[in-house]
Write a protein that holds these residues in place. Structure first.
Motif, PDB file in Angstrom:
ATOM      1  N   CYS A 604      12.458  -1.162   4.503  1.00 31.78           N
ATOM      2  CA  CYS A 604      11.330  -0.306   4.873  1.00 31.78           C
ATOM      3  C   CYS A 604      10.212  -0.420   3.841  1.00 31.78           C
ATOM      4  CB  CYS A 604      11.783   1.146   4.998  1.00 31.78           C
ATOM      5  SG  CYS A 604      12.913   1.462   6.382  1.00 31.78           S
ATOM      6  N   LEU A 605      10.571  -0.371   2.569  1.00 27.52           N
ATOM      7  CA  LEU A 605       9.564  -0.462   1.516  1.00 27.52           C
ATOM      8  C   LEU A 605       8.847  -1.806   1.536  1.00 27.52           C
ATOM      9  CD1 LEU A 605      11.520   1.242  -1.411  1.00 27.52           C
ATOM     10  CD2 LEU A 605       9.356   2.053  -0.434  1.00 27.52           C
ATOM     11  N   ALA A 606       9.588  -2.873   1.849  1.00 30.98           N
ATOM     12  CA  ALA A 606       9.006  -4.217   1.799  1.00 30.98           C
ATOM     13  C   ALA A 606       8.131  -4.522   3.007  1.00 30.98           C
ATOM     14  CB  ALA A 606      10.123  -5.262   1.700  1.00 30.98           C
ATOM     15  N   SER A 607       8.250  -3.749   4.073  1.00 29.69           N
ATOM     16  CA  SER A 607       7.499  -4.031   5.292  1.00 29.69           C
ATOM     17  C   SER A 607       6.211  -3.215   5.334  1.00 29.69           C
ATOM     18  CB  SER A 607       8.361  -3.717   6.515  1.00 29.69           C
ATOM     19  OG  SER A 607       8.704  -2.343   6.533  1.00 29.69           O
ATOM     20  N   ASP A 608       5.318  -3.623   6.243  1.00 32.82           N
ATOM     21  CA  ASP A 608       4.042  -2.940   6.417  1.00 32.82           C
ATOM     22  C   ASP A 608       3.985  -2.138   7.708  1.00 32.82           C
ATOM     23  OD1 ASP A 608       2.620  -4.128   4.079  1.00 32.82           O
ATOM     24  OD2 ASP A 608       3.063  -5.972   5.152  1.00 32.82           O
ATOM     25  N   VAL A 609       4.876  -2.434   8.632  1.00 32.99           N
ATOM     26  CA  VAL A 609       4.878  -1.748   9.920  1.00 32.99           C
ATOM     27  C   VAL A 609       6.275  -1.881  10.506  1.00 32.99           C
ATOM     28  CG1 VAL A 609       3.991  -3.844  11.026  1.00 32.99           C
ATOM     29  CG2 VAL A 609       3.850  -1.670  12.230  1.00 32.99           C
ATOM     30  N   LEU A 610       6.706  -0.861  11.237  1.00 33.12           N
ATOM     31  CA  LEU A 610       8.008  -0.857  11.894  1.00 33.12           C
ATOM     32  C   LEU A 610       7.819  -1.001  13.393  1.00 33.12           C
ATOM     33  CD1 LEU A 610      11.144  -0.300  11.943  1.00 33.12           C
ATOM     34  CD2 LEU A 610      10.542   2.118  12.222  1.00 33.12           C
ATOM     35  N   VAL A 611       8.592  -1.905  14.005  1.00 34.39           N
ATOM     36  CA  VAL A 611       8.668  -2.012  15.462  1.00 34.39           C
ATOM     37  C   VAL A 611      10.079  -1.611  15.864  1.00 34.39           C
ATOM     38  CG1 VAL A 611       8.562  -3.536  17.459  1.00 34.39           C
ATOM     39  CG2 VAL A 611       6.916  -3.800  15.603  1.00 34.39           C
TER      40      VAL A 611
END
Length: 753
Positions: A604-611
């Motif tokens: 989660c921290l490493a990503s910019d958006v969640l799908v």
């Protein structure tokens, strides 16, 4: 002229043929012709083929006057094919969704090679799908297309016709044809790969290879398995006429011996009494085609000696000795296990007679992973340093635990001692069977995620999801709980209804989400680098909910296509639930498979958006105040099977896509991080993240272990500072809370800031 000619021979596969043909005609790439060959099948295969031809003009029917076998039926299809490429599919197998689209894209990328090799997965009656074990041979290694001399490891793949697409002009020019008899793929695939001027690979599962319990050729006991000798004679005869291919003779010799050993040792192939004759002929075949210089792995030398010298009696003696050893091991293996179990139970009873250790806390998490228990254990060491902590996890997870924490292996005497004498037990999973909670012990249960779909007692009306859940045992476990940690009011009301008990609910937030407030921009950058996310890229974390009502998890998105359409600025982090849930996505530099990563918070921290779709992870991710996009095309099926407490479409955390193309458009147009997405996210956070300010674990520790009633106040939503996303990947202003609204001349500030 169609792009693909899909040739499907059919003989006694009436139970599977409908699914096979439907998998071809429902492909998202429609430029195809389906040549279905009825090999004079005595069942209803011919009628099924005619039905499909009547409703779809792309189906061409061939009814053979007599049964000729799989190879000749394929030849009949080749004669009538008009497509650029030939694709073979057996009548009991299926193409995966979007397989032909992936083939077409790869062929275009590699300049229309002679042969394109792709991957498959074995599917079993239980619904389990297992990908090819040597799929690594299909990964990109250097330029494409190439010749077999550049990638000889392709010969380690299963030598069948249906995991390759062949340019029809190349097949006609090379004069390739299938011979009669069993193992007809052997004299086809080896010459095709050796003579192809250009080969390309596609690291993607395109075929589901059905493993039938009965009825398939390879599980039919027959003398026709002796045909394998004639097929390899044809392969070596082909080499005799092509001196330029002489380099492949040692490799083919070793492959032949391995194949003969496989046929000889499988119990369900050769009839009783024919093994000795088979081995004698194998010995003659070995001597006739023996080629010096063929390296034999150490583990295969015994089998090669078996064929070389025809050691039938020796093999039978070794089999009997092995069977006797296994039987003896089973008998003797049960006794130590029973004795060990009895000894551990006695040890546990003795330990329960000893005083509790008031300064000991024991932590357990599902599959040894961290989550809430790990956050609470960290808070105990910080705010209650006088309490000694221990963690129950398998040895494979010990490296993920914080230094200074005592590590206990499940099921050991030390584990049962800790269960008997620790004053505090913290877990997010089922309690150990046989646990007797003592007077003075405190059991803290942290729930795994916000209840979006039905859970607990509500699953009694959802048999497809419950699948034999023991609800009486569930209630016995609830009776042992002293505290339940809840994230918000919705969770509190749901847990107390579906897990009725006398416990106390601590509505303090998500301890696992505290890390989202303590992590820094440097931490985020380090995590992205460790995952292989390029600098400046937008990292999309794709984490769909598990479909508990089906055995094999459906493939909801073609992530490679999504990544291609979005362009080089985007990278997808794909998180499946388990390797056996289905064929894994083809990992590439644009789609990174992070299914095995042990730390969801780090992803989660490493990503910019969640799908996502129905996953409770959307509520955790909202704590970061980063964009969330919903995508699902099976809303009705999921709601009917699982049931929903919260319909994400009614109170979405961001933009909602109903199809793959809509999802691509949301990212291409920028709606995923626009002002409307920010407003939806603010309302969502106001409902599901009221207490997640980075101090949830501290509040739990102070209340349970320190007995404090005056707890740290909750930081308002608009004053929280979660970890920032990668600055180069995302427009930071678009993530800011919406400005205050003015109403009737008065300044009104929304709860979301």
């Amino acid at each position: 002229m169609p792009r693909f000619s899909v040739i499907v021979p059919a003989y006694q596969v009436q139970a599977y043929l409908h699914e096979c043909l439907e998998s071809v005609l429902s492909q998202s790439y429609p430029d195809l012709e389906l040549i279905a060959v009825d090999d004079c099948s005595p069942d209803a295969c011919g009628a099924v083929i005619d039905e499909f031809a009547a409703r779809d003009p792309r189906v061409r029917v061939v009814h053979l006057p007599e049964n000729t076998g799989l190879g000749q039926a394929r030849n009949a299809g080749i004669e009538r094919a008009t497509g650029d490429y030939l694709v073979f599919l057996d009548g009991d197998d299926t193409l995966t969704p979007d397989a032909l689209l992936a083939l077409a894209d790869r062929l275009k990328e590699t300049g229309d090679p002679d042969v394109l090799v792709y991957d498959y997965a074995r599917t079993y009656w239980s619904g389990e799908a297992v990908r090819n074990r040597v799929a690594a041979e299909l990964t990109e290694r250097g330029p494409a297309p190439f010749r077999l001399t550049d990638r000889p490891g392709l010969l380690n793949l299963l030598m069948v016709a249906w995991n390759k697409a062949y340019r029809r002009e190349f097949v006609l020019r090379a004069g390739l044809a299938f011979p009669p008899g069993y193992y007809e793929d052997t004299p086809w695939t080896y010459p095709a790969l050796m003579t192809a001027e250009s080969i390309a690979t596609l690291d993607r599962v395109c075929v589901h290879y059905r493993q039938r319990r009965a009825g398939c050729i390879l599980r039919t006991t027959s003398d026709r398995h002796f045909d394998v000798f004639d097929q390899y004679d044809r392969v070596f005869a082909f080499l005799d006429g092509r001196p330029d291919l002489e380099r492949w003779r040692p490799v083919l010799f070793r492959r032949m011996v391995d194949h003969l050993v496989t046929v000889y040792t499988r119990r369900d192939r050769l009839p009783r009494g024919s093994r000795a004759a088979f081995l004698r002929r194998a010995r003659a075949q070995y001597r006739r085609h023996r080629t010096p210089g063929a390296p034999v792995p150490a583990r295969a030398r015994v089998h090669h000696a078996l064929v070389r010298f025809g050691l039938h009696r020796t093999y039978r003696a070794l089999r009997r000795a092995a069977a006797l050893y296994r039987g003896t091991a089973r008998l003797t293996g049960r006794l130590p296990g029973a004795l060990r179990h009895a000894a551990l139970r006695g040890h546990y009873r003795l330990q329960r007679m000893l005083p509790l250790r008031a300064d000991h806390a024991l932590f357990t998490a599902r599959a040894g992973r961290g989550g809430d228990p790990a956050a609470l254990e960290s808070a105990v060491r910080e705010f209650a340093p006088h309490v000694r902590t221990a963690w129950v996890a398998g040895p494979e997870h010990h490296h993920t635990l914080a230094p200074g924490t005592r590590r206990l292996v499940p099921g050991t005497a030390a584990h049962w001692s800790a269960l008997a004498r620790s004053a505090y037990l913290v877990t997010d999973t089922e309690t150990e069977p046989g646990l007797v909670k003592r007077r003075g012990q405190t059991l803290v249960r942290v729930q795994r995620g916000t209840p979006v779909g039905h859970v607990g007692l509500d699953l009694q009306e959802r048999p497809a999801v419950a699948r034999g859940t023991d609800f009486r045992r569930l209630l016995r476990e609830v009776d042992q709980w002293d505290y339940v940690v809840s994230a918000d009011r919705h969770s509190t009301l749901t847990w107390e209804r579906v897990h009725p008990g006398s416990y106390t609910t601590l509505e303090y937030g998500r301890p696992r989400a505290d890390r989202f407030h303590t992590a820094t921009g440097a931490d985020v950058a380090a995590l992205r680098e460790s995952l292989g996310v390029p600098k400046g890229a937008v990292a999309i974390l794709y984490a769909p909910a598990r479909r508990d009502y089906v055995r094999t998890q459906p493939r909801l998105l073609d992530l490679e296509r999504v990544a291609r359409r979005l362009g080089p600025r985007f990278v997808v982090l794909s998180r499946a639930h388990h390797p056996h849930d289905g064929p894994a996505e083809a990992a590439s530099d644009r789609v990174l498979d992070v299914s095995g990563h042990p730390d969801v918070a780090a992803l989660c921290l490493a990503s910019d958006v969640l799908v996502t779709d129905f996953s409770p992870l959307m509520c955790d991710y909202a704590v970061l105040n980063r964009p969330v996009v919903l995508h699902a095309d099976d809303w009705e099926a999921y709601e009917a099977a699982r049931g929903l407490y919260v319909d994400p479409r009614c109170l979405p955390p961001g933009a909602v896509a109903g199809s793959e193309d809509e999802l691509i458009d949301i990212f291409a147009s920028g709606h995923w991080c626009g002002a409307r997405s920010a407003r939806l996210r603010a309302a969502f956070r106001d409902r599901f993240c009221p207490h997640d300010d980075g101090r949830a674990a501290e509040r739990v520790v102070r209340r349970v272990l320190l007995g404090e009633t005056e707890l740290p106040p909750v930081v308002p939503l608009d004053e929280r500072l979660p970890a920032p996303p990668a600055a180069a990947a995302i427009d930071l202003p678009s993530l800011a809370p919406p400005p205050p609204r003015r109403s009737a001349g008065l300044l009104t500030v929304t709860d979301g800031g």
